[in-house]
Scaffold this active site. Structure first.
Site, PDB file in Angstrom:
ATOM      1  N   ASN A 249       0.797  -1.230   0.000  1.00 50.10           N
ATOM      2  CA  ASN A 249       0.000   0.000   0.000  1.00 50.10           C
ATOM      3  C   ASN A 249       0.826   1.275   0.000  1.00 50.10           C
ATOM      4  O   ASN A 249       0.510   2.225  -0.710  1.00 50.10           O
ATOM      5  CB  ASN A 249      -1.013  -0.014   1.148  1.00 50.10           C
ATOM      6  CG  ASN A 249      -0.385  -0.221   2.506  1.00 50.10           C
ATOM      7  OD1 ASN A 249       0.763  -0.635   2.620  1.00 50.10           O
ATOM      8  ND2 ASN A 249      -1.146   0.056   3.545  1.00 50.10           N
TER       9      ASN A 249
ATOM     10  N   GLU B 250       4.285  -4.072  12.604  1.00 48.24           N
ATOM     11  CA  GLU B 250       3.167  -3.126  12.480  1.00 48.24           C
ATOM     12  C   GLU B 250       2.151  -3.822  11.588  1.00 48.24           C
ATOM     13  O   GLU B 250       2.361  -3.994  10.390  1.00 48.24           O
ATOM     14  CB  GLU B 250       3.642  -1.800  11.889  1.00 48.24           C
ATOM     15  CG  GLU B 250       2.593  -0.702  11.953  1.00 48.24           C
ATOM     16  CD  GLU B 250       1.800  -0.582  10.667  1.00 48.24           C
ATOM     17  OE1 GLU B 250       0.639  -1.067  10.651  1.00 48.24           O
ATOM     18  OE2 GLU B 250       2.314  -0.032   9.696  1.00 48.24           O
TER      19      GLU B 250
ATOM     20  N   CYS C  51      -3.489   0.979   6.547  1.00 43.49           N
ATOM     21  CA  CYS C  51      -3.656   0.234   7.796  1.00 43.49           C
ATOM     22  C   CYS C  51      -4.318   1.082   8.875  1.00 43.49           C
ATOM     23  O   CYS C  51      -5.086   0.571   9.687  1.00 43.49           O
ATOM     24  CB  CYS C  51      -2.314  -0.289   8.286  1.00 43.49           C
ATOM     25  SG  CYS C  51      -1.037   0.965   8.440  1.00 43.49           S
TER      26      CYS C  51
END
Length: 509
Positions: free
Chosen positions: A171, A269, A304
């Site tokens: 992303n 993460e 996210c």
């Protein structure tokens, strides 16, 4: 710089990618040992842009062996030289920003205006870590606090962990790679990078820029191939000392499991299902703007920390839905290389189909689509869904696309309870005009960060970023990642103050 490098050492990066891109292993641009390759496609049109090698296990082991030599060279590299190299990478990124932005947009699907922003952010991150490379400080600890050690001097130093494996998702690949790799290099580590399979080309260009800036051989390498092969080998090999990964919960859990036998550090993460709370006194127009920019018109909804669950006070629910519906009508969906585009294609058509299925599941559960909801190939129209049942899987699970579900609440306690009722805890947002209410909610939310009066999809490189619960552990940021990627060592000088007349008895463990 090695021959066949996909980016020239000087001058601007070409507009069109060099066909048959290669991996960087031990200072050389190479194909895989067995010659296998994987195509890279424009997700909007399906055209093949280029292809990259599919690394074999042998390729990966070779990179790890080279990294062992590279880590020793990086350890000897003085801080001022690491700073110079990182600063040069940042300069070259800005110099080649347009070409990199076009390439990233083509392979990733994000609109061109946003990929320019991403490359600029990566340049800032490299420049920031160039400065931090000169600030890896230790401490002097007064030993006279311990009886018997009055004449001792204790100091600490921070040393590189060794070899860092950096794994990034599709992303925001350039920006996320900068967060990991610039920090690792600033600390004096060697790095093996793993770009996303769907869009590795911009990162291979970045690898060439890093190589051209003058790192020691093996100080930075990049291998391409499916995560199912590359990730387990990097996680399981004792030649890697730290894995830093941004990705799904499933990936983070599996890499942690594989890393456990060698007790290597894992910095993760992972996913999020970020809550956005709109209180009764909120500025509705401003909240609607933040939702659109934090979910529907940023990263094609594939972020996210994007706005994933909107909790709106029952007195404002109708107004917020109307505001969102009106704003969605003005968003342009289409070719990511068009300057007017707000929303491009998702990373693959399969990803778009999963988002479409989530919308359909919510509707079957009783929700209503008031804007968007249509998929065309890899494109999903920005979608607003109201009356979403709280237990709908489309609400409780992370939907990675331009979809905003709305749920109402009647009290702050109810909103916080619903927001925390999630296995995730990356970021959150709250809209209110009352500072006390903002602080109360921020303290009660189970999240790594809380944004007041703006979107949860805000990440500044000088703030620590990371989550709690299944959203991961560790923090990334200009002032924080270096600690994650260094080891603290104690050096104690015994009886060095005042000659040999110190106490006869010293403290022991």
């Amino acid at each position: 710089m090695a021959a066949n490098n996909p980016v020239p050492e000087t001058g601007a990066t070409p507009n069109a990618p060099t066909q048959l891109a290669r991996m960087l292993i031990d200072g050389e641009w190479v194909d895989s040992a067995d010659g296998r390759r994987q195509s890279v496609r424009n997700p909007g049109t399906g055209e093949i842009i280029d292809s990259v090698p599919i690394a074999t296990e042998g390729d990966l082991r070779r990179a790890i062996v080279a990294a062992q030599r590279g880590k020793e060279a990086m350890r000897r590299l003085p801080a001022h030289e690491r700073a110079r190299i990182l600063s040069e990478v940042g300069r070259r990124l800005l110099n080649d920003r347009e070409e990199l932005a076009v390439l990233l947009a083509r392979e990733n699907g994000k609109p061109i205006r946003q990929t320019r922003e991403e490359v600029s952010a990566a340049a800032r991150i490299f420049q920031g870590f160039a400065e931090e490379a000169k600030r890896v400080f230790g401490r002097v600890i007064p030993m006279d606090a311990v009886p018997g050690l009055e004449l001792d001097v204790g100091i600490t130093v921070r040393e590189p962990v060794g070899v860092v494996a950096a794994i990034v998702p599709f992303n925001y690949p350039v920006e996320l790679y900068a967060h990991k790799v610039a920090a690792a290099l600033a600390a004096g580590n060697a790095v093996i990078g793993k770009p996303p399979s769907e869009c590795p080309l911009a990162l291979l260009r970045l690898a060439a820029i890093i190589e051209a800036a003058g790192l020691p051989q093996g100080g930075h390498q990049m291998v391409t191939g499916p995560g199912s092969l590359v990730g387990p080998i990097l996680a399981g090999d004792p030649g890697i000392q730290l894995i830093t990964v941004t990705g799904s919960v499933e990936v983070g859990v599996e890499l942690s499991r594989l890393a456990a036998p060698s007790l290597k550090k894992v910095h993760a993460e992972l996913g999020g299902n970020d809550a956005f709370i709109v209180c009764a006194d909120a500025d509705v127009a401003r909240a609607a703007e933040a939702i659109v920019l934090g979910r529907l018109a940023r990263g094609n909804g594939q972020i996210c920390c994007a706005v994933k669950r909107v909790f709106v006070h029952e007195s404002l629910s109708h107004e917020l839905a109307m505001q969102l519906t009106e704003r969605v009508r003005h968003l342009q969906v289409g070719d990511q290389l068009d300057e007017a585009t707000d929303v491009g294609p998702l990373i693959t058509e399969a990803a778009a189909e999963r988002v479409e299925a989530s919308i359909a599941e919510a509707v079957r559960a009783g929700a209503r689509v008031v804007a968007g909801g249509v998929r065309r190939g890899a494109f999903v129209e920005p979608t607003v869904v109201i009356d979403v049942p709280r237990d709908a899987s489309a609400f409780r699970s992370e939907v990675f696309g331009p979809v905003v579900p709305l749920v109402t609440f009647s009290s702050i306690d109810e909103a916080v309870l619903m927001a925390n009722d999630s296995p995730y805890g990356l970021q959150a947002a709250v809209f209110t005009r009352d500072v006390s209410t903002a602080f109360e909610i921020a303290h009660r939310l189970e999240a790594g960060g809380v944004i007041v009066n703006w979107s949860s999809a805000l990440r500044a490189e000088n703030l620590p970023f990371g989550g709690v619960k299944l959203s991961g552990h560790g923090r990334e940021g200009i002032h924080d990642t270096l600690e994650e990627m260094t080891i603290q060592k104690v050096i104690l000088f015994h009886d060095v103050l005042g000659g040999s007349g110190g106490p006869q008895q010293s403290a022991t463990t």
